[in-house]
Design an enzyme around this catalytic site. Structure first.
Site, PDB file in Angstrom:
ATOM      1  N   CYS A   5       3.793   1.083  11.335  1.00  0.00           N
ATOM      2  CA  CYS A   5       4.970   1.600  10.629  1.00  0.00           C
ATOM      3  C   CYS A   5       5.791   2.550  11.479  1.00  0.00           C
ATOM      4  O   CYS A   5       6.954   2.736  11.224  1.00  0.00           O
ATOM      5  CB  CYS A   5       4.527   2.311   9.353  1.00  0.00           C
ATOM      6  N   GLY A  42       0.838  -1.197   0.000  1.00  0.00           N
ATOM      7  CA  GLY A  42       0.000   0.000   0.000  1.00  0.00           C
ATOM      8  C   GLY A  42       0.873   1.247   0.000  1.00  0.00           C
ATOM      9  O   GLY A  42       0.552   2.254  -0.626  1.00  0.00           O
ATOM     10  N   THR A  43       1.979   1.153   0.689  1.00  0.00           N
ATOM     11  CA  THR A  43       2.932   2.278   0.743  1.00  0.00           C
ATOM     12  C   THR A  43       3.397   2.636  -0.669  1.00  0.00           C
ATOM     13  O   THR A  43       3.438   3.810  -1.051  1.00  0.00           O
ATOM     14  CB  THR A  43       4.138   1.875   1.629  1.00  0.00           C
ATOM     15  N   THR A 103       9.185  -7.620 -12.821  1.00  0.00           N
ATOM     16  CA  THR A 103       8.338  -8.810 -12.991  1.00  0.00           C
ATOM     17  C   THR A 103       7.338  -8.885 -11.838  1.00  0.00           C
ATOM     18  O   THR A 103       7.711  -8.721 -10.673  1.00  0.00           O
ATOM     19  CB  THR A 103       9.221 -10.076 -13.053  1.00  0.00           C
TER      20      THR A 103
HETATM   21  C1  LIG Z   1      -4.294   3.855   5.665  1.00  0.00           C
HETATM   22  C2  LIG Z   1      -3.078   3.079   5.249  1.00  0.00           C
HETATM   23  N1  LIG Z   1      -2.474   3.372   4.085  1.00  0.00           N
HETATM   24  C3  LIG Z   1      -1.401   2.720   3.656  1.00  0.00           C
HETATM   25  C4  LIG Z   1      -0.839   1.699   4.383  1.00  0.00           C
HETATM   26  C5  LIG Z   1       0.405   1.022   3.895  1.00  0.00           C
HETATM   27  O1  LIG Z   1       0.179  -0.285   3.497  1.00  0.00           O
HETATM   28  P1  LIG Z   1       1.399  -1.340   3.468  1.00  0.00           P
HETATM   29  O2  LIG Z   1       1.555  -1.847   4.864  1.00  0.00           O
HETATM   30  O3  LIG Z   1       0.954  -2.395   2.510  1.00  0.00           O
HETATM   31  O4  LIG Z   1       2.600  -0.617   2.997  1.00  0.00           O
HETATM   32  C6  LIG Z   1      -1.420   1.348   5.608  1.00  0.00           C
HETATM   33  C7  LIG Z   1      -0.820   0.300   6.461  1.00  0.00           C
HETATM   34  O5  LIG Z   1      -0.944   0.300   7.663  1.00  0.00           O
HETATM   35  C8  LIG Z   1      -2.569   2.046   6.035  1.00  0.00           C
HETATM   36  O6  LIG Z   1      -3.166   1.756   7.196  1.00  0.00           O
END
Ligand SMILES: Cc1ncc(COP(=O)(O)O)c(C=O)c1O
Length: 384
Positions: free
Chosen positions: A327, A76-77, A239
């Site tokens: 994080c 997600g990051t 990939t």
């Molecule tokens: C709102 C939100 N966005 C983005 C992320 C990032 O996702 P990832 O852990 O896959 O990098 C998180 C993860 O906690 C999240 O809660």
């Protein structure tokens, strides 16, 4: 004295969720059958290519997006970084909020250091983005882009994304929704909002870690961060993580096949947890709007207690919860989300997030609540 848990109780589903057994099987099968490189011209590339096509179809069907334009990412990051990098190319000002995930805030900071104008909108005491401030900022910044999360990872507060998308449309601004905490936890549809970009990540809905996606209404707006090969039409070189994508697809399919049940289940657990907590410790406060909250999150403020001490004690007893987002949890800082809502540093340090999942059970959540309440009372006596 409450019974102690004989098995660990995981109440940190906003940090990550356990992959379902069928997800693990789908990943194992993908590694066995679809091991070919999807970019290969020969036939061994075909199962992987098919898998990518199917995964995009599933994403489109479940998220009800008008298009099948999904770029697979490593998290997600990464999806958020790609979204902001792309928004910056097509706008003069990035508007975001003070309570976004660090992947948005740090990306915005980097863009700002490169000369891009960035505006941060504040939130109410309930943790809801200030729509008046957003409107004002849009009025003074004609070529703007908005990036906002749907659901806050710490408080579970639902942001008014319908209103935000409408404001964006009125002002001709691009809009990105960070849906990392929303997918599979709300049945509100993205269809009517038609945002320009949506980020998601598989490990928040019982898929694997290390795989996410960015939806782009107009893929030509994507400005790649990662260059090299021509994978994903050159929008994300490298990939593809075929097994991860298979796992994400499987998790999404499972969740959407039983979405209402999942939401009801998690909501019942959250309400059970909070009612036990409030009954046993009436001095505990719920942080964030209780009306505008996702089904699975309970952010509690244990006035006059050090949240880290409580988390440490619960960890020793086999109850896993957290403070702030995973994080940044290693950093000894109070939650910037709670501080942006007007809590003092001491109040932010006294707050702990409990988040429930589809694999959580009523019995374990009741036991967790009783144990948390006992420990909180014990610590309160020590800290008094
Ligand atoms: C709102 C939100 N966005 C983005 C992320 C990032 O996702 P990832 O852990 O896959 O990098 C998180 C993860 O906690 C999240 O809660």
């Amino acid at each position: 004295m409450a019974d102690l848990p004989s098995q660990p109780i995981y109440v940190d589903h906003n940090a990550t969720t356990p992959p379902l057994p069928e997800v693990v099987r789908a990943m194992s099968e993908a590694l066995t059958v679809a091991y070919g490189n999807p970019s290969s011209g020969h036939r061994q590339g075909e199962p992987a290519r098919r898998l990518l096509r199917n995964a995009r179809e599933t994403l489109q069907r479940c998220l009800e997006t008008p298009e099948e334009h999904f770029v697979f990412t490593g998290s997600g990051t990464e999806a958020n970084n790609l979204a902001l990098h792309s928004l910056a190319r097509h706008s003069d000002c990035i508007i975001t909020s003070a309570i976004e995930h660090s992947s948005i805030l740090r990306s915005a900071e980097r863009l700002q250091a490169q000369g891009k104008k960035v505006a941060h909108i504040g939130v109410s005491a309930d943790g809801v983005v200030d729509l008046d401030a957003l409107r004002q900022t849009l009025m003074t910044n004609p070529r703007a882009a908005i990036s906002v999360q749907w659901i806050n990872n710490e408080t579970g507060v639902l942001q008014p994304i319908g209103e935000i998308a409408a404001l964006a449309r009125t002002h001709g601004a691009l809009v990105h929704i960070d849906a990392a905490q929303a997918i599979g936890k709300t049945n509100a549809s993205l269809k009517a909002l038609d945002p320009d970009f949506i980020s998601l990540t598989a490990h928040k809905f019982n898929g694997p870690t290390g795989v996410g996606a960015l939806y782009a209404r107009r893929p030509e707006l994507i400005h790649p961060l990662c260059v090299g090969g021509n994978q994903q039409d050159g929008r994300h070189a490298g990939t593809e993580n075929i097994a991860g994508i298979a796992g994400m697809q499987c998790a999404l399919e499972r969740r959407y096949a039983h979405l209402s049940e999942a939401i009801t289940h998690m909501g019942t657990l959250r309400d059970t947890f909070e009612s036990i907590m409030i009954e046993k410790c009436p001095w505990v406060h719920v942080n964030g709007s209780q009306e505008r909250r996702v089904c699975n999150t309970s952010n509690l403020r244990f006035q006059d207690i050090d949240g880290q001490a409580l988390i440490g004690r619960l960890d020793a007893l086999g109850i896993y919860c957290s403070q702030s987002s995973a994080c940044t949890a290693g950093r000894p800082e109070p939650s910037y989300v709670l501080c942006a809502m007007g809590l003092s540093e001491a109040q932010a340090y006294a707050s702990v997030r409990f988040s429930f999942g589809i694999t959580s059970t009523q019995q374990e959540i009741e036991l967790a609540a009783k144990t948390v309440a006992n420990e909180a009372e014990r610590l309160k006596r020590i800290f008094a």
